[in-house]
Design a protein around this motif. Structure first.
Motif, PDB file in Angstrom:
ATOM      1  N   UNK A 128      -3.243  65.608  23.001  1.00 25.67           N
ATOM      2  CA  UNK A 128      -3.087  67.059  23.046  1.00 25.67           C
ATOM      3  C   UNK A 128      -2.976  67.635  24.454  1.00 25.67           C
ATOM      4  N   UNK A 129      -3.293  66.858  25.482  1.00 26.14           N
ATOM      5  CA  UNK A 129      -2.995  67.320  26.839  1.00 26.14           C
ATOM      6  C   UNK A 129      -1.500  67.493  27.013  1.00 26.14           C
ATOM      7  N   UNK A 130      -0.735  66.537  26.462  1.00 22.18           N
ATOM      8  CA  UNK A 130       0.723  66.617  26.514  1.00 22.18           C
ATOM      9  C   UNK A 130       1.259  67.768  25.693  1.00 22.18           C
ATOM     10  N   UNK A 131       0.603  68.065  24.566  1.00 22.42           N
ATOM     11  CA  UNK A 131       1.026  69.202  23.745  1.00 22.42           C
ATOM     12  C   UNK A 131       0.867  70.508  24.528  1.00 22.42           C
ATOM     13  N   UNK A 132      -0.269  70.673  25.169  1.00 23.91           N
ATOM     14  CA  UNK A 132      -0.508  71.885  25.964  1.00 23.91           C
ATOM     15  C   UNK A 132       0.500  71.998  27.107  1.00 23.91           C
ATOM     16  N   UNK A 133       0.791  70.880  27.740  1.00 29.76           N
ATOM     17  CA  UNK A 133       1.799  70.865  28.820  1.00 29.76           C
ATOM     18  C   UNK A 133       3.152  71.333  28.307  1.00 29.76           C
ATOM     19  N   UNK A 142       6.003  66.547  22.493  1.00 28.77           N
ATOM     20  CA  UNK A 142       6.339  65.168  22.135  1.00 28.77           C
ATOM     21  C   UNK A 142       5.638  64.761  20.846  1.00 28.77           C
ATOM     22  N   UNK A 143       4.439  65.289  20.630  1.00 27.74           N
ATOM     23  CA  UNK A 143       3.659  64.968  19.444  1.00 27.74           C
ATOM     24  C   UNK A 143       4.400  65.322  18.160  1.00 27.74           C
ATOM     25  N   UNK A 144       5.227  66.378  18.216  1.00 27.42           N
ATOM     26  CA  UNK A 144       5.901  66.869  17.019  1.00 27.42           C
ATOM     27  C   UNK A 144       7.331  66.360  16.896  1.00 27.42           C
ATOM     28  N   UNK A 145       7.733  65.512  17.823  1.00 31.74           N
ATOM     29  CA  UNK A 145       9.050  64.909  17.727  1.00 31.74           C
ATOM     30  C   UNK A 145       8.941  63.531  17.088  1.00 31.74           C
ATOM     31  N   UNK A 146      10.056  62.840  17.002  1.00 26.17           N
ATOM     32  CA  UNK A 146      10.086  61.612  16.211  1.00 26.17           C
ATOM     33  C   UNK A 146       9.576  60.373  16.943  1.00 26.17           C
ATOM     34  N   UNK A 147       9.221  60.506  18.222  1.00 23.34           N
ATOM     35  CA  UNK A 147       8.720  59.345  18.955  1.00 23.34           C
ATOM     36  C   UNK A 147       7.376  58.883  18.407  1.00 23.34           C
ATOM     37  N   UNK A 148       7.095  57.580  18.522  1.00 24.20           N
ATOM     38  CA  UNK A 148       5.787  57.056  18.147  1.00 24.20           C
ATOM     39  C   UNK A 148       4.809  57.373  19.267  1.00 24.20           C
ATOM     40  N   UNK A 149       4.038  58.419  19.089  1.00 18.66           N
ATOM     41  CA  UNK A 149       3.060  58.815  20.106  1.00 18.66           C
ATOM     42  C   UNK A 149       1.717  59.108  19.446  1.00 18.66           C
ATOM     43  N   UNK A 150       1.651  60.185  18.658  1.00 18.04           N
ATOM     44  CA  UNK A 150       0.413  60.482  17.951  1.00 18.04           C
ATOM     45  C   UNK A 150       0.084  59.374  16.964  1.00 18.04           C
ATOM     46  N   UNK A 151       1.116  58.778  16.365  1.00 18.76           N
ATOM     47  CA  UNK A 151       0.891  57.685  15.420  1.00 18.76           C
ATOM     48  C   UNK A 151       0.259  56.474  16.111  1.00 18.76           C
ATOM     49  N   UNK A 152       0.623  56.254  17.377  1.00 17.07           N
ATOM     50  CA  UNK A 152       0.003  55.173  18.148  1.00 17.07           C
ATOM     51  C   UNK A 152      -1.465  55.496  18.396  1.00 17.07           C
ATOM     52  N   UNK A 153      -1.738  56.752  18.712  1.00 17.17           N
ATOM     53  CA  UNK A 153      -3.116  57.180  18.911  1.00 17.17           C
ATOM     54  C   UNK A 153      -3.942  56.980  17.638  1.00 17.17           C
ATOM     55  N   UNK A 154      -3.362  57.330  16.502  1.00 20.31           N
ATOM     56  CA  UNK A 154      -4.037  57.115  15.218  1.00 20.31           C
ATOM     57  C   UNK A 154      -4.320  55.629  14.990  1.00 20.31           C
ATOM     58  N   UNK A 155      -3.356  54.793  15.334  1.00 17.22           N
ATOM     59  CA  UNK A 155      -3.522  53.346  15.174  1.00 17.22           C
ATOM     60  C   UNK A 155      -4.667  52.834  16.038  1.00 17.22           C
ATOM     61  N   UNK A 156      -4.700  53.266  17.286  1.00 19.92           N
ATOM     62  CA  UNK A 156      -5.772  52.850  18.204  1.00 19.92           C
ATOM     63  C   UNK A 156      -7.133  53.265  17.650  1.00 19.92           C
ATOM     64  N   UNK A 157      -7.229  54.527  17.217  1.00 22.51           N
ATOM     65  CA  UNK A 157      -8.493  55.009  16.674  1.00 22.51           C
ATOM     66  C   UNK A 157      -8.918  54.245  15.430  1.00 22.51           C
ATOM     67  N   UNK A 158      -7.968  53.952  14.567  1.00 18.66           N
ATOM     68  CA  UNK A 158      -8.279  53.234  13.329  1.00 18.66           C
ATOM     69  C   UNK A 158      -8.779  51.821  13.623  1.00 18.66           C
ATOM     70  N   UNK A 159      -8.135  51.135  14.560  1.00 17.74           N
ATOM     71  CA  UNK A 159      -8.561  49.775  14.919  1.00 17.74           C
ATOM     72  C   UNK A 159      -9.947  49.801  15.552  1.00 17.74           C
ATOM     73  N   UNK A 160     -10.154  50.749  16.449  1.00 17.24           N
ATOM     74  CA  UNK A 160     -11.443  50.873  17.144  1.00 17.24           C
ATOM     75  C   UNK A 160     -12.582  51.109  16.146  1.00 17.24           C
ATOM     76  N   UNK A 161     -12.328  51.940  15.142  1.00 23.22           N
ATOM     77  CA  UNK A 161     -13.360  52.272  14.169  1.00 23.22           C
ATOM     78  C   UNK A 161     -13.568  51.161  13.140  1.00 23.22           C
ATOM     79  N   UNK A 162     -12.512  50.417  12.845  1.00 23.24           N
ATOM     80  CA  UNK A 162     -12.599  49.364  11.836  1.00 23.24           C
ATOM     81  C   UNK A 162     -13.227  48.084  12.380  1.00 23.24           C
ATOM     82  N   UNK A 163     -13.049  47.821  13.673  1.00 29.97           N
ATOM     83  CA  UNK A 163     -13.507  46.566  14.277  1.00 29.97           C
ATOM     84  C   UNK A 163     -14.973  46.232  13.983  1.00 29.97           C
ATOM     85  N   UNK A 164     -15.925  47.166  14.138  1.00 30.80           N
ATOM     86  CA  UNK A 164     -17.328  46.813  13.864  1.00 30.80           C
ATOM     87  C   UNK A 164     -17.572  46.371  12.425  1.00 30.80           C
TER      88      UNK A 164
END
Length: 205
Positions: A128-133, A142-164
């Motif tokens: 969301x820093x990029x969104x504000x910019x 960029x978050x609202x365009x078709x690039x894989x950006x927010x989806x990558x963030x979601x993936x990182x968060x999901x892996x981080x939370x699932x690992x334990x």
């Protein structure tokens, strides 16, 4: 310690890339500094405000603000050379996205919040820093365009939370989440992977 070093690198790179965006918009030096601060620190600030977490990170650690302002100033001075570093900026930006996401998830996790809020906190911190910019620079975020950006963030968060839950140690899970997120983001840039677009057109006549 490693996460802190990566965070410092991340906010520096975000500030420098934001300064270049502001330069393309022909902003004065004050505008460049504001855009740099909003981009580098805005995601974390928005997260802290929404979670009621005080003092804000950059208020608790003024050195972060000084680092961001210094990075913006250096960018203005060395702007003609920055084009040669485009590949490095893209790689470091991808790393920053993964690092910021993990930091956001970790902070929300320490507050013992619901898993969905933890995941959203990671995305807010990472993207969301990029969104504000982009909003301040009058661009479609960029978050609202078709690039894989927010989806990558979601993936990182999901892996981080699932690992334990898979019996993976915290530090190992954290590194794995960042490594996978970084790799996916770089592959998306290299091979132009995109999210599907929603297109709605209707003839009202």
């Amino acid at each position: 310690m490693l996460l802190h070093i990566l965070f410092m690198i991340g906010i520096t790179v975000e500030a420098m890339s934001a300064a270049l965006v502001a330069g393309r918009r022909e902003m004065d030096w004050l505008g460049v500094c504001v855009i740099a601060c909003v981009t580098a620190l805005g995601g974390g600030t928005l997260r802290d405000v929404l979670l009621g977490r005080h003092p804000l990170t950059w208020i608790e650690h003024p050195g972060y603000l000084a680092l961001v302002l210094g990075a913006a100033a250096v960018t203005m001075l060395l702007a003609p050379m920055m084009k040669r570093l485009r590949s490095a900026f893209l790689a470091l930006d991808a790393l920053g996205l993964a690092v910021f996401t993990v930091i956001g998830c970790n902070i929300a996790k320490e507050l013992q919040l619901h898993w969905l809020i933890i995941l959203v906190s990671g995305v807010i911190t990472g993207a969301f820093g990029g969104v504000l910019r982009d909003v301040l620079c009058n661009q479609i975020p960029l978050l609202f365009r078709k690039e894989l950006y927010a989806s990558v963030s979601l993936l990182v968060g999901a892996i981080y939370m699932t690992a334990p839950h898979l019996g993976i140690a915290h530090d190992a899970g954290m590194v794995a989440a960042m490594a996978i997120g970084f790799s996916v983001r770089m592959l998306a840039i290299r091979y132009h992977w995109e999210m599907p677009k929603f297109v709605y057109k209707e003839d009202w006549e």
